[in-house]
Design an enzyme around this catalytic site. Structure first.
Site, PDB file in Angstrom:
ATOM      1  N   GLY A  45       0.509  -0.878  -0.095  1.00  0.00           N
ATOM      2  CA  GLY A  45      -0.238  -0.176  -0.002  1.00  0.00           C
ATOM      3  C   GLY A  45       0.804   1.092  -0.193  1.00  0.00           C
ATOM      4  N   CYS A  46       1.987   1.528   0.879  1.00  0.00           N
ATOM      5  CA  CYS A  46       2.780   2.352   0.825  1.00  0.00           C
ATOM      6  C   CYS A  46       3.522   2.544  -0.358  1.00  0.00           C
ATOM      7  CB  CYS A  46       4.257   2.457   1.927  1.00  0.00           C
ATOM      8  SG  CYS A  46       2.581   1.927   3.840  1.00  0.00           S
ATOM      9  N   THR A  47       3.996   1.578  -1.080  1.00  0.00           N
ATOM     10  CA  THR A  47       4.630   2.143  -2.268  1.00  0.00           C
ATOM     11  C   THR A  47       3.481   2.408  -3.723  1.00  0.00           C
ATOM     12  OG1 THR A  47       6.163  -0.096  -1.516  1.00  0.00           O
ATOM     13  CG2 THR A  47       5.446   0.676  -4.101  1.00  0.00           C
TER      14      THR A  47
END
Length: 155
Positions: A45-47
């Site tokens: 998700g953060c990527t």
């Protein structure tokens, strides 16, 4: 944990950056700033979110915005993340979580149906004087940058 709202003055910070320097929020005065908080570099998700900011960076900068990503990851992990994903905006490390807490981006949240304490995925937009224009908490990683661009009127 109190959250920021439109009209609040953003809490100041000086934090180490992925490139080995440091970033002080007040150094960005005179520009509008998007500060986004994310749980962990390198996770799916953060990527996705970081790459969405990367892919929108030219249009955001063209509209007068600087972008800063904040996580509790150590600098070395942020450096690897920035290199792996070709991120060209500052990533700053808040290992103490003091800035995350001051901005309302750390506290209780729901994760897979359980209440846990951690980073609350959040985005705060500041005006050129460091005053909050927009604060969004518990945002979704996927599609958030596109929604933010619409909210800010950026094509």
């Amino acid at each position: 944990m109190p959250r920021l709202a439109a009209g609040d003055t953003a809490p100041e910070f000086t934090l180490p950056t992925a490139d080995g320097g440091s970033l002080t929020l007040s150094d960005l005065r005179g520009r509008r700033v998007i500060v986004y908080f994310y749980p962990a570099a390198g996770t799916p998700g953060c990527t996705k979110q970081a790459c969405d900011f990367r892919d929108s960076l030219a249009s955001l900068q063209g509209a007068g915005f600087a972008v800063v990503g904040v996580s509790p990851d150590p600098v070395a992990k942020l450096a690897a993340f920035a290199a792996d994903e070709h991120l060209t905006f500052p990533l700053v490390s808040d290992e103490s979580r003091g800035t995350l807490e001051a901005w309302g981006a750390y506290g209780e949240k729901q994760l897979y149906g359980k209440t846990v304490t951690g980073v609350i995925r959040s985005t705060v937009v500041l005006d050129a004087d460091g005053v909050v224009e927009l604060a969004q908490y518990n945002v979704r990683a996927t599609g958030h940058v596109a929604k933010l661009r619409r909210d800010l009127g950026i094509a």
